[in-house]
Design a protein around this motif. Structure first.
Motif, PDB file in Angstrom:
ATOM      1  N   CYS A   1      18.522   2.091  20.123  1.00 26.61           N
ATOM      2  CA  CYS A   1      18.719   3.294  20.939  1.00 26.61           C
ATOM      3  C   CYS A   1      19.448   4.387  20.172  1.00 26.61           C
ATOM      4  O   CYS A   1      19.390   5.561  20.545  1.00 26.61           O
ATOM      5  CB  CYS A   1      19.481   2.955  22.223  1.00 26.61           C
TER       6      CYS A   1
ATOM      7  N   ASP B   1      17.052   5.918  14.667  1.00 29.74           N
ATOM      8  CA  ASP B   1      15.640   6.304  14.702  1.00 29.74           C
ATOM      9  C   ASP B   1      14.750   5.376  13.878  1.00 29.74           C
ATOM     10  O   ASP B   1      13.644   5.036  14.300  1.00 29.74           O
ATOM     11  CB  ASP B   1      15.489   7.750  14.193  1.00 29.74           C
TER      12      ASP B   1
ATOM     13  N   THR C   1      11.753   3.204  15.377  1.00 31.28           N
ATOM     14  CA  THR C   1      10.369   3.392  14.917  1.00 31.28           C
ATOM     15  C   THR C   1       9.739   2.063  14.516  1.00 31.28           C
ATOM     16  O   THR C   1       8.571   1.789  14.815  1.00 31.28           O
ATOM     17  CB  THR C   1      10.362   4.388  13.738  1.00 31.28           C
TER      18      THR C   1
ATOM     19  N   CYS D   1      16.811   9.062  27.246  1.00 29.61           N
ATOM     20  CA  CYS D   1      17.504   9.829  26.200  1.00 29.61           C
ATOM     21  C   CYS D   1      17.845   9.001  24.967  1.00 29.61           C
ATOM     22  O   CYS D   1      18.800   9.318  24.255  1.00 29.61           O
ATOM     23  CB  CYS D   1      18.785  10.470  26.738  1.00 29.61           C
ATOM     24  N   SER D   2      17.062   7.950  24.701  1.00 31.37           N
ATOM     25  CA  SER D   2      17.369   7.079  23.566  1.00 31.37           C
ATOM     26  C   SER D   2      16.394   7.305  22.413  1.00 31.37           C
ATOM     27  O   SER D   2      15.261   7.749  22.610  1.00 31.37           O
ATOM     28  CB  SER D   2      17.286   5.606  23.999  1.00 31.37           C
ATOM     29  N   ALA D   3      16.858   6.961  21.212  1.00 31.57           N
ATOM     30  CA  ALA D   3      15.972   6.987  20.044  1.00 31.57           C
ATOM     31  C   ALA D   3      14.778   6.066  20.267  1.00 31.57           C
ATOM     32  O   ALA D   3      13.671   6.330  19.790  1.00 31.57           O
ATOM     33  CB  ALA D   3      16.755   6.545  18.803  1.00 31.57           C
TER      34      ALA D   3
ATOM     35  N   ALA E   1      13.201   5.426  23.093  1.00 31.04           N
ATOM     36  CA  ALA E   1      12.211   6.122  23.924  1.00 31.04           C
ATOM     37  C   ALA E   1      11.442   7.138  23.086  1.00 31.04           C
ATOM     38  O   ALA E   1      10.205   7.224  23.154  1.00 31.04           O
ATOM     39  CB  ALA E   1      12.906   6.801  25.105  1.00 31.04           C
ATOM     40  N   ARG E   2      12.159   7.895  22.273  1.00 28.34           N
ATOM     41  CA  ARG E   2      11.489   8.892  21.431  1.00 28.34           C
ATOM     42  C   ARG E   2      10.522   8.232  20.443  1.00 28.34           C
ATOM     43  O   ARG E   2       9.417   8.717  20.229  1.00 28.34           O
ATOM     44  CB  ARG E   2      12.533   9.697  20.660  1.00 28.34           C
ATOM     45  N   ALA E   3      10.946   7.121  19.860  1.00 25.27           N
ATOM     46  CA  ALA E   3      10.087   6.446  18.879  1.00 25.27           C
ATOM     47  C   ALA E   3       8.835   5.894  19.541  1.00 25.27           C
ATOM     48  O   ALA E   3       7.746   5.898  18.940  1.00 25.27           O
ATOM     49  CB  ALA E   3      10.862   5.319  18.194  1.00 25.27           C
TER      50      ALA E   3
ATOM     51  N   GLU F   1       7.281   7.171  22.110  1.00 27.85           N
ATOM     52  CA  GLU F   1       6.363   8.294  22.332  1.00 27.85           C
ATOM     53  C   GLU F   1       5.739   8.759  21.024  1.00 27.85           C
ATOM     54  O   GLU F   1       4.533   9.021  20.959  1.00 27.85           O
ATOM     55  CB  GLU F   1       7.114   9.432  23.037  1.00 27.85           C
ATOM     56  N   ALA F   2       6.544   8.810  19.979  1.00 27.84           N
ATOM     57  CA  ALA F   2       6.012   9.244  18.683  1.00 27.84           C
ATOM     58  C   ALA F   2       4.931   8.287  18.178  1.00 27.84           C
ATOM     59  O   ALA F   2       3.999   8.690  17.490  1.00 27.84           O
ATOM     60  CB  ALA F   2       7.150   9.346  17.669  1.00 27.84           C
TER      61      ALA F   2
ATOM     62  N   THR G   1      15.502  14.167  32.251  1.00 25.46           N
ATOM     63  CA  THR G   1      14.664  13.098  31.709  1.00 25.46           C
ATOM     64  C   THR G   1      13.779  12.572  32.825  1.00 25.46           C
ATOM     65  O   THR G   1      14.200  12.543  33.990  1.00 25.46           O
ATOM     66  CB  THR G   1      15.508  11.930  31.158  1.00 25.46           C
TER      67      THR G   1
END
Lengths: 256, 256, 256, 256
Positions: A119, A122, A126, A146-148, A150-152, A154-155, A215
């Motif tokens: 979280c 990054d 990933t 709002c976590s890394a 979650a972003r990873a 989606e990426a 979010t």
């Protein structure tokens, strides 16, 4: 107007029970099933999967560092290759067990230190997201708001279900208030339900100072480690229903 | 005129290497990959799967009792439910690893004490065969000739690949001469190749007294624990080629 | 007019508690401490040892097969050398922990399948007895009445404490009635106390048909896996006190 | 004019051998015996202890984090109580095994990540030193020169044996040049022997720039993971003898 309740399940090991899974499974919509590395074992995985199927609860893998002694809560620094391998191993083990019982694994949620580290990191996030995608690109990643992680997810092109915690307060940066601090926990069924409703209403995390971090919120993480916790989870569920929310499994909520 | 060479692979664990997999993988057609219970670990499983794919070798799961200390050679009495659960767990773990590498698990071969017990115990053999079928009815069961395990696989409706051992002598009942007895082993590349050719020629196991127990023979099990063993495996392969046999992966041999 | 109550203790593992040790420790005189192979871990061993010392309870090692998953209840066939090594390892680990806390290990009692097998197998019993003697000839072997283990301890020249079970019925040959049979268990505090008093009075095991198998009785094994069990243990203790028995630690009872 | 050669030993596990212990034991004076947490197991501990006794080599415990998969090289953050418990457990296990074979543990040397962390962390070093002292204040702590661990051992009132590495270069601060950098290793028997003699002659660590950090040097750590390593260890020993040094066990060198 759909939302999800998820909980960690199947954290018994061998002769040692943990949690009141039999009660909690009737409250939640999606189960994060321990895969034998921090808790759980093949027998308890079978039992948890059966119970999930019987209760219409969707099945998620809850991979962790290999650490029964420390319940997967001890930080471990692994290479990307090692992290990928242990995530894949655990998810696959549960996939076969779910399949043999007529079910399927539809989401993945890392446990304990693996989750906490991912979280905030990054690169590690990933690696996990790519590992999940390589297993099956249809798998949903269940990750804290709002976590890394979650972003990873989606990426990486995964479907990501965003969760908030019913019983934990948030800091200004969206991280949980550490348990070592006062006000880290939201106590009691009523307060937990109110905490959740406030965040859904605000469309974001509501920090302990009242600030809102926008979010999406797909899922509420609840616990079942004692009778009060199960009652609290049920109160959250009932409050959401009263608000007009339909409680559905993660894979229904994020249906392709 | 097709036949298969199979070998146990990926039996390293953590920092401890075992076997000359890099050499043996170039000789065989199908690999039985340790799944972390008697040997192997997620990292070595990934490495073995990659090597198998790169060498055109088919991938099999090699599930075992949970016994790193005893290398899965200690007999353990499990309930049917426990046995089913640990087989499913291990096969599933390898399936996900194989899938993530672009491959697939096409056969299952129990290891060590699990295999020995299942070869002599109809109920245990049936439990394993049914567990494999519930994971995926397309999986091939790789089982010793004239064993309860082979019979159970057929009764369950699985495709069964029958194997003989290049370096072991057979008793009158089709069981291996125990290692504790003289003449248990067939020593050397030439003798191993001759032993195999004699059985293929006879269409059955040839016991140490020369009797023939008719059985189909799909695969030859070879070992790679020392340079001599790899040379012996290569000699068996060359002798089979000279006889006109094509050496193919198990899933090609028993293609549906 | 001295007797002892012993119980298995410290069978929690990592995050998983087991048993109500805090209550039971106040009832018993000697604790059989799990040593990490079937249950327990270094932290729980320290905690159990501290509690034993604080409550004036003597400390015993409770070695087992290496089997957390099966709680040491799965039979395993080990060589004499392996059995000797794992018993020595476990007893030694507890000795150092006890010593560092200002205490000492004064007895050894095998656990689960290791005990069951050693009670019926003279060779295995002899191996264990000799292993214990080689660690320290002053260690007391705590063994079931009429067992091969008790005989082997005496043959090895160890002090042997003979135990009976407060909640189990005995067969004609002195073995426990298997749990799978009706009447295997003696239920309730009153019946357990009566069962124990009958045997002490008779000077031997009283089988379920009322026959008496003469044996010394030094210790009563009680359990604490639920509140009723602790109450039952306390009832046995109180009944023995009423009879005029002094309840003492094993090493006091068999003081050199 | 006495000095010691020490080496890690008994790092085989179950069916997996590691190192050429049989050769190296004839070169060294003190063995650091793996205790089952990062490597080794009860059987290999017995075998290593026997071999040490037969070769007049003193026996040390080599405790580590519980991490077979990562060979104890993965950093883990434990509480002081946990660290104390696992060190005590492992040393105790080896003490009993040594005692049962007619020997005794005379020193303790932490392994891998536990050692690396304790060499740089005063609090952790103090915890280990106190744990060792609580087991037996006569135990010698074997610690790298200029390390927090060495200082903590002295502060705790333990006898401390200071070691240097025959095959590693030192930085200006006395730490080892990380393996990731060029010139981290001293290659070959001759260079290793020269490296050691230079440091003994200088009365301190000689860094890779030639600076001298004064320190007593009681022991040289050598390795045996390949035939060249054993030859190198023998060369160091021979060079020391030629210089007039008597090679003795650690407990002789630091006799009370």
């Amino acid at each position: 107007m759909q939302i999800n309740l998820n909980a960690d399940m199947g954290e018994s090991f061998g002769p040692w029970p943990m949690g009141d899974d039999a009660s909690l499974i009737r409250v939640i919509n999606s189960a994060n099933v321990a895969c034998g590395f921090h808790a759980g074992d093949p027998m308890h995985m079978v039992a948890t999967v059966r119970s999930a199927i019987a209760n219409g609860v969707s099945i998620g893998a809850h991979p962790a560092f290999q650490d029964l002694q420390g319940f997967g809560r001890r930080p471990v620094k692994l290479s990307d290759a090692e992290l990928t391998a242990i995530v894949t191993y655990q998810v696959g083990a549960l996939q076969a067990i779910a399949h043999a019982q007529g079910g399927a694994v539809t989401h993945v949620k890392p446990h304990g230190a693996m989750s906490n580290m991912a979280c905030a990191d990054d690169a590690m996030a990933t690696t996990i997201a790519r590992a999940v995608k390589a297993i099956d690109p249809q798998l949903i990643l269940l990750a804290p708001a709002c976590s890394a992680l979650a972003r990873a997810g989606e990426a990486a092109g995964l479907r990501v279900a965003i969760e908030v915690f019913a019983d934990r307060a948030y800091q200004a940066d969206g991280q949980l208030v550490p348990r070592s601090q006062p006000h880290a926990m939201v106590h009691g069924a009523e307060a937990s339900a109110a905490h959740v409703l406030r965040m859904i209403d605000a469309g974001g995390l509501v920090t302990h100072t009242g600030a809102v971090l926008p979010t999406p919120i797909h899922s509420i993480c609840v616990h079942g480690d004692n009778p009060e916790a199960v009652a609290s989870a049920a109160a959250v569920r009932d409050a959401l229903r009263t608000m007009g929310y339909a409680l559905v499994a993660i894979d229904q909520l994020l249906a392709t």
